[in-house]
Design an enzyme around this catalytic site. Structure first.
Site, mmCIF file in Angstrom:
data_model
loop_
_atom_site.group_PDB
_atom_site.id
_atom_site.type_symbol
_atom_site.label_atom_id
_atom_site.label_comp_id
_atom_site.label_asym_id
_atom_site.label_seq_id
_atom_site.Cartn_x
_atom_site.Cartn_y
_atom_site.Cartn_z
ATOM 1 N N GLU A 198 -77.983 118.143 10.327
ATOM 2 C CA GLU A 198 -78.007 117.249 11.236
ATOM 3 C C GLU A 198 -79.257 116.681 12.182
ATOM 4 O O GLU A 198 -80.137 117.613 11.780
ATOM 5 C CB GLU A 198 -76.696 117.990 12.238
ATOM 6 N N THR A 199 -78.865 115.457 12.283
ATOM 7 C CA THR A 199 -80.608 115.326 13.805
ATOM 8 C C THR A 199 -79.804 115.032 15.003
ATOM 9 O O THR A 199 -79.203 113.973 15.308
ATOM 10 C CB THR A 199 -81.532 114.117 13.417
#
Length: 264
Positions: A44-45
């Site tokens: 995830e970002t």
């Protein structure tokens, strides 16, 4: 644009689940946010932007898609605000696709309040047998955006070999594989999470999946407070508690790197 990479649901570096947290101070298009997430190539970002009401906009992207809820990247975002960007509020509010989420801290432990995911038991003779041999199955359920299978014991979860094309064919966000914790381990349940349709073959630690696991194991174990471990290669430990229609997820985090994205 400044960023920090954080290992979440762990207190030691290079364990738990990594997330990149980006502090957005101008406009970023959805396409650019997706490109940046692909460049980081972490599970995830997260993108943070301060709103006029003091709430933080928070969005989560895998390398392939934007998602509706992410636990470890929320923990990472709160950790970054408190430890890297000088925010002093003891309770942080995040405006997200899943509504407003609140995160608090007690010392090094971060607690997040997420909506519970109700699980619906499923017939183990159906889709579940496309994933695992019947002899290993103890239960199956639909868990919101995900599918969930319960295996006979914790060792079976540890040794589970995913058939990624079969998991992708479920047309869900992902597959949760879980079992009761081994006797004497101090764990109520263990799990793993696979999301090939989101570009994540196996996620190291998945906070959002525990919103469903909390509901599933509350029915099985007749309790509402749990110690859980995601037994991926990196691994991570979570405190999980049910408070009405809310699941409180607790854990620690540590920053591992920081820098600046050159977008100009």
């Amino acid at each position: 644009m400044k960023y920090v990479v954080v290992d979440a649901f762990t207190e030691r570096k290079f364990a738990g689940n990594s997330a990149a947290v980006c502090l957005v101070e101008g406009h970023l298009s959805d396409a650019l946010m997706q490109q940046i997430a692909a460049e980081f190539n972490l599970s995830e970002t997260a993108y943070l932007a301060l709103q006029s009401d003091g709430c933080w906009s928070l969005r989560w992207f895998t390398p392939m898609i934007e998602v509706n809820l992410c636990g470890h990247a929320t923990l990472a975002a709160a950790h970054v605000l408190w430890t890297e960007f000088g925010v002093s509020d003891e309770v942080l509010r995040f405006a997200t696709r899943s509504g407003e989420l609140r995160v608090s801290r007690m010392g090094a432990v971060v607690s997040m309040r997420f909506p519970i995911t109700v699980t619906v038991n499923s017939d183990t003779t159906g889709w579940a047998q496309t994933i695992v041999k019947p002899a290993l199955l103890s239960g199956a359920a639909i868990a919101g955006e995900d599918y969930l299978i319960e295996l006979k014991d914790a060792m079976a979860v540890q040794n589970f070999t995913p058939d990624l094309p079969a998991i992708a064919a479920l047309n869900s966000r992902g597959l949760i594989v879980s079992a009761k914790g081994a006797q004497g381990s101090g764990l109520d349940f263990v799990s793993r999470f696979f999301a090939p349709n989101a570009g994540i073959d196996e996620d190291p630690v998945t906070g959002s999946a525990h919103c469903a696991l909390a509901h599933y194991w509350a029915q099985k174990l007749a309790k509402t407070d749990f110690v859980a471990k995601q037994v991926s290669r990196r691994g991570g430990v979570l405190g999980v508690a049910i408070d009405g229609d809310i699941v409180v997820l607790s854990g620690k985090a540590i920053s591992t790197m920081s820098g600046e994205l050159r977008l100009g």
